[in-house]
Scaffold this motif. Structure first.
Motif, PDB file in Angstrom:
ATOM      1  N   ASN A 134       0.873  -1.172   0.000  1.00  0.00           N
ATOM      2  CA  ASN A 134       0.000   0.000   0.000  1.00  0.00           C
ATOM      3  C   ASN A 134       0.912   1.225   0.000  1.00  0.00           C
ATOM      4  OD1 ASN A 134       0.675   0.779   2.758  1.00  0.00           O
ATOM      5  ND2 ASN A 134      -0.615  -0.931   3.422  1.00  0.00           N
ATOM      6  N   PRO A 135       0.378   2.427  -0.126  1.00  0.00           N
ATOM      7  CA  PRO A 135       1.257   3.599  -0.203  1.00  0.00           C
ATOM      8  C   PRO A 135       2.197   3.749   0.989  1.00  0.00           C
ATOM      9  CG  PRO A 135      -0.943   4.170  -0.956  1.00  0.00           C
ATOM     10  CD  PRO A 135      -1.034   2.772  -0.414  1.00  0.00           C
ATOM     11  N   GLU A 204       1.323  -8.381  -8.773  1.00  0.00           N
ATOM     12  CA  GLU A 204       0.028  -8.217  -9.433  1.00  0.00           C
ATOM     13  C   GLU A 204      -0.594  -9.563  -9.783  1.00  0.00           C
ATOM     14  OE1 GLU A 204      -2.956  -7.905 -12.501  1.00  0.00           O
ATOM     15  OE2 GLU A 204      -0.984  -8.830 -12.772  1.00  0.00           O
ATOM     16  N   TRP A 207      -2.079 -10.910  -6.688  1.00  0.00           N
ATOM     17  CA  TRP A 207      -3.260 -10.100  -6.387  1.00  0.00           C
ATOM     18  C   TRP A 207      -4.455 -10.569  -7.215  1.00  0.00           C
ATOM     19  CZ3 TRP A 207      -5.135  -6.419  -3.176  1.00  0.00           C
ATOM     20  CH2 TRP A 207      -6.212  -5.636  -3.613  1.00  0.00           C
ATOM     21  N   LYS A 211      -7.969 -12.552  -5.982  1.00  0.00           N
ATOM     22  CA  LYS A 211      -9.306 -12.074  -6.324  1.00  0.00           C
ATOM     23  C   LYS A 211     -10.131 -13.159  -7.002  1.00  0.00           C
ATOM     24  CE  LYS A 211     -10.030  -7.951  -7.847  1.00  0.00           C
ATOM     25  NZ  LYS A 211     -10.017  -6.745  -8.705  1.00  0.00           N
ATOM     26  N   LEU A 251      -0.326   0.070  -7.835  1.00  0.00           N
ATOM     27  CA  LEU A 251      -1.209   0.800  -6.920  1.00  0.00           C
ATOM     28  C   LEU A 251      -2.501   1.220  -7.616  1.00  0.00           C
ATOM     29  CD1 LEU A 251       1.294   3.035  -4.907  1.00  0.00           C
ATOM     30  CD2 LEU A 251       0.105   0.962  -4.146  1.00  0.00           C
ATOM     31  N   THR A 252      -2.417   1.616  -8.879  1.00  0.00           N
ATOM     32  CA  THR A 252      -3.646   1.994  -9.572  1.00  0.00           C
ATOM     33  C   THR A 252      -4.521   0.774  -9.856  1.00  0.00           C
ATOM     34  OG1 THR A 252      -2.520   1.936 -11.735  1.00  0.00           O
ATOM     35  CG2 THR A 252      -2.649   4.061 -10.606  1.00  0.00           C
ATOM     36  N   ARG A 254      -4.618  -1.874  -7.845  1.00  0.00           N
ATOM     37  CA  ARG A 254      -5.200  -2.264  -6.551  1.00  0.00           C
ATOM     38  C   ARG A 254      -6.333  -1.332  -6.130  1.00  0.00           C
ATOM     39  NH1 ARG A 254      -2.395  -3.426  -0.563  1.00  0.00           N
ATOM     40  NH2 ARG A 254      -4.412  -3.785   0.445  1.00  0.00           N
ATOM     41  N   TYR A 255      -6.154  -0.043  -6.308  1.00  0.00           N
ATOM     42  CA  TYR A 255      -7.119   0.895  -5.755  1.00  0.00           C
ATOM     43  C   TYR A 255      -8.116   1.442  -6.771  1.00  0.00           C
ATOM     44  CZ  TYR A 255      -4.253   0.734  -1.578  1.00  0.00           C
ATOM     45  OH  TYR A 255      -3.581   0.287  -0.459  1.00  0.00           O
ATOM     46  N   MET A 256      -7.819   1.314  -8.061  1.00  0.00           N
ATOM     47  CA  MET A 256      -8.713   1.830  -9.080  1.00  0.00           C
ATOM     48  C   MET A 256      -9.247   0.740 -10.016  1.00  0.00           C
ATOM     49  SD  MET A 256      -6.776   5.376 -10.161  1.00  0.00           S
ATOM     50  CE  MET A 256      -6.255   6.552  -8.924  1.00  0.00           C
TER      51      MET A 256
END
Length: 261
Positions: A134-135, A204, A207, A211, A251-252, A254-256
């Protein structure tokens, strides 16, 4: 159908490749396997090594460096085995390592991706199991904050430093130096995201696997020496930019839900 397809991407790593392949031939004896080497346009002795010393292994030569994910995907395109094993070129396989991976995966059908215990050349543990970035973990690990606050929970929890790494364990992800992927999981998850030129393609992938409902399993009875020559670690260089680009892309995603850059 064979047990394993071992896929290795390489770029100007002739001596590492020779040592890696020698360790496979010497120490992998209890499972059936094929080897695919994808060369990202090396200008060293890699072509000669493959053509003269390992002519029975599949050798794919790219005209230029297409990045890690694209190279590994060329291995995934031609897999014909129960499992595919993506292996870094800077690894040495210990006796029985791959046999343990296959046996453990056979015993755990819900596991999509497994990973070996990684050790440094001196035999010390390499912290290969991680939580998803995470950030805050990226900020503390990639800047001066990590040196100012080495015991920060953002670092400790991410690197799982309070665990001795000697037990079988479900984790978020493992370093992609040695990933064994179940054939059925590969069909479900798909190939690597080739938007990652260098680093984070392994994060990724795990990740995306999680999912989809697949588990990631750390398998410490399988042991690999990982030399771990990170090309982005030695100051600013072209790989540094590609590293940061990969961080931003993950990050994009994961969060977007999608990756930029």
């Amino acid at each position: 159908m064979k047990d394993l397809t071992i896929g290795i991407a390489t770029w100007n790593g002739a001596s590492l490749l020779r040592d890696c392949l020698q360790s496979i031939v010497k120490n992998v004896t209890g499972v059936t396997y094929d080897v695919i080497v994808v060369d990202n346009g090396s200008i060293d002795e890699t072509p000669q090594i493959m053509q003269t010393e390992y002519p029975d292994f599949t050798y794919i030569r790219n005209q230029e460096n297409e990045g890690v994910a694209k190279a590994r995907n060329k291995c995934l395109d031609i897999v014909k085995s129960r499992y595919v094993l993506l292996l870094d070129v800077d690894t040495i396989i210990h006796p029985n390592a791959f046999e343990v991976l296959v046996e453990t995966m056979d015993q755990n059908p819900g596991v999509g991706v497994g990973g070996s215990k990684l050790v440094n050349p001196d035999g010390s543990l390499q912290l290969s199991c991680r939580t998803f970035q995470n950030p805050f973990t990226i900020l503390f690990r990639g800047t001066f904050l990590g040196k100012l606050f080495p015991r920060s929970p953002f670092v400790k929890d991410h690197l799982m430093t309070d665990w001795d790494h000697n037990e079988l364990r479900r984790v978020d992800w493992m370093l992609g130096a040695c990933h064994i992927i179940r054939w059925e999981a590969l069909l479900d998850i798909g190939k690597l995201d080739d938007g990652f030129f260098y680093l984070y393609e392994d994060v990724e992938y795990c990740w995306r696997a999680k999912k989809k409902g697949w588990e990631m399993l750390y398998i410490p009875d399988s042991q690999i020496t990982h030399i771990y020559q990170r090309k982005s670690a030695a100051g600013l260089n072209p790989m540094t930019y590609k590293h940061f680009k990969s961080i931003f892309r993950f990050l994009t995603i994961r969060y977007m839900g999608y990756g930029w850059m």
